[in-house]
Design a protein around this motif. Structure first.
Motif, PDB file in Angstrom:
ATOM      1  N   ALA A 140       0.832  -1.211   0.000  1.00 58.93           N
ATOM      2  CA  ALA A 140       0.000   0.000   0.000  1.00 58.93           C
ATOM      3  C   ALA A 140       0.862   1.253   0.000  1.00 58.93           C
ATOM      4  CB  ALA A 140      -0.952  -0.007   1.199  1.00 58.93           C
ATOM      5  N   LYS A 141       2.082   1.129   0.534  1.00 66.27           N
ATOM      6  CA  LYS A 141       2.988   2.279   0.565  1.00 66.27           C
ATOM      7  C   LYS A 141       3.334   2.775  -0.828  1.00 66.27           C
ATOM      8  CE  LYS A 141       5.533   0.710   4.420  1.00 66.27           C
ATOM      9  NZ  LYS A 141       6.812   0.078   4.678  1.00 66.27           N
ATOM     10  N   THR A 181      -1.958   7.203  -4.952  1.00 62.53           N
ATOM     11  CA  THR A 181      -2.902   8.142  -4.334  1.00 62.53           C
ATOM     12  C   THR A 181      -3.326   7.605  -2.970  1.00 62.53           C
ATOM     13  OG1 THR A 181      -4.879   7.049  -5.201  1.00 62.53           O
ATOM     14  CG2 THR A 181      -3.889   8.754  -6.597  1.00 62.53           C
ATOM     15  N   LEU A 182      -3.844   8.510  -2.152  1.00 65.32           N
ATOM     16  CA  LEU A 182      -4.343   8.084  -0.843  1.00 65.32           C
ATOM     17  C   LEU A 182      -5.530   7.139  -0.995  1.00 65.32           C
ATOM     18  CD1 LEU A 182      -3.987  11.461   1.021  1.00 65.32           C
ATOM     19  CD2 LEU A 182      -2.916   9.321   1.700  1.00 65.32           C
ATOM     20  N   ALA A 183      -6.374   7.387  -2.015  1.00 65.01           N
ATOM     21  CA  ALA A 183      -7.538   6.521  -2.232  1.00 65.01           C
ATOM     22  C   ALA A 183      -7.087   5.097  -2.537  1.00 65.01           C
ATOM     23  CB  ALA A 183      -8.393   7.072  -3.364  1.00 65.01           C
ATOM     24  N   ARG A 214      -4.228   3.801  -1.715  1.00 62.21           N
ATOM     25  CA  ARG A 214      -3.626   3.262  -0.507  1.00 62.21           C
ATOM     26  C   ARG A 214      -4.709   2.726   0.436  1.00 62.21           C
ATOM     27  NH1 ARG A 214       0.511   6.276   3.697  1.00 62.21           N
ATOM     28  NH2 ARG A 214       1.710   6.729   1.833  1.00 62.21           N
ATOM     29  N   ALA A 215      -5.799   3.464   0.506  1.00 63.41           N
ATOM     30  CA  ALA A 215      -6.901   3.036   1.366  1.00 63.41           C
ATOM     31  C   ALA A 215      -7.542   1.749   0.851  1.00 63.41           C
ATOM     32  CB  ALA A 215      -7.947   4.141   1.464  1.00 63.41           C
ATOM     33  N   GLY A 237      -5.253  -0.922   1.763  1.00 60.42           N
ATOM     34  CA  GLY A 237      -5.347  -1.086   3.217  1.00 60.42           C
ATOM     35  C   GLY A 237      -6.550  -1.931   3.598  1.00 60.42           C
TER      36      GLY A 237
END
Lengths: 228, 228
Positions: free
Chosen positions: A39-40, A44-46, A48-49, A52
């Protein structure tokens, strides 16, 4: 869960079930760790989420398998320990170089694990089989991965060749580690030797399972636009 | 959730709430990632599973904060993005060298975050405040960490000196990053300026919050057998 003493009364069979559940539990814990790591690399944060959430789902699977081990009177740590070396070797030999390789690994790993769980359930006692089938029914976040990989290949077709090679390496390494575990862990044998009331399978049958997994993998790679 | 238009009708105040929730959401996602990473250093599978469960709890917090951002009509990615640099810097500057440092970091980080959430809730609209208080009420896995760290110090008192230094470095780095964020993100200001119906706070008040966090940290370190 209701127990079926007829199946689990045989200590060697029970030990074999514990072995297998230990392997699966360690595999799930290790997948949690690996996917959280991948995930790192998310752009994008999305994304990564999303990854996750997949990692969290694997941890949930781990928890259910661990609970089942305890129900069977086993120490989860002891049952899981023998598989640490093979799992570490697999992840060390297949560290993704970038986000796309990470995605393909999650997708391939999840799909092969799902197929394997379904095949192996036939050899388990009824309650463990229900649990194992149930655990894999719960995934289905792979659509996210498929979309991303297809989009990346559409944007740059040369990516397809690289990822196709990567997919081959992943499945080759997974099968190599699985074969090694099967040949080294005698305690698993009673699962595949057959006995009254259970479907039996010997090493040849296990080889057939691996062949089926490989074939299904090839189909999935093709669906992804990659040649396996 | 029921909304209180009187609080959120002011666009600048609403933006400030979104800013803060974005910072918290990114912090939780980043904590998830970091703790999952630290779990790799665990000496046993059981310990790895304990840390894994803590990582999963952080991911759950992230999910709730993200949902609240959406309820407020914000794009979670946009709200979270400004805090990536400070969070990355924090984790890069405080990479644990071993399992015990990882544990202390989880403990210290979780405790400071909990204190901060409680303090900051006073400045939020009622629904966001309830959510933030609720999120931190859900932890409490720290007992596991405290036991492990105390046992390690009992076994080798020299460990205590090293971990005390480590704790100081953690809190120093956390406050440095927090100060930097506060001074750079003007959008947060309306939260602390005070207005009808809300408790106001200026930068001096924020400095007091940081002082309280530092003091609470010192007490916790002492309880752990470490001098802060």
């Amino acid at each position: 869960m209701a127990e079926h003493p007829s199946e689990l009364a045989d200590p060697a069979y029970r030990d074999a079930v514990v072995e297998l559940l230990g392997a699966l539990a360690n595999g799930e814990l290790s997948a949690f760790q690996q996917i959280a790591d991948d995930a790192k690399l998310a752009p994008t944060l999305a994304a990564r989420a999303e990854l996750g959430a997949m990692a969290v789902a694997e941890f949930g699977h781990f928890g259910r398998l661990r609970d089942r081990l305890r129900e069977l009177g086993a120490d989860p740590d002891v049952a899981m320990a023998p598989y640490a070396v093979a799992l570490d070797a697999f992840h060390r030999n297949t560290a993704p170089a970038d986000w796309l390789e990470g995605l393909v690994k999650v997708y391939v790993g999840d799909a092969i694990a799902t197929d394997f769980y379904r095949e192996i359930a036939a050899f388990l006692d009824a309650d463990s089989a229900t649990l194992v089938r149930d655990v894999v029914a719960d995934t289905g976040q792979a659509a996210f991965v498929v979309d991303r990989v297809k989009a990346a290949i559409a944007a740059d077709p040369s990516v397809g060749g690289r990822l196709a090679l990567w997919g081959r390496r992943l499945v080759g390494e997974a099968l190599a580690q699985a074969q090694r575990v099967v040949s080294e862990r005698d305690a698993l044998a009673p699962l595949f030797e057959g006995s009254a009331g259970r479907t039996g399978a010997d090493l040849a049958a296990l080889a057939k399972i691996f062949a089926k997994l490989t074939e299904a993998h090839a189909h999935r790679m093709a669906a992804l636009g990659l040649s396996a």
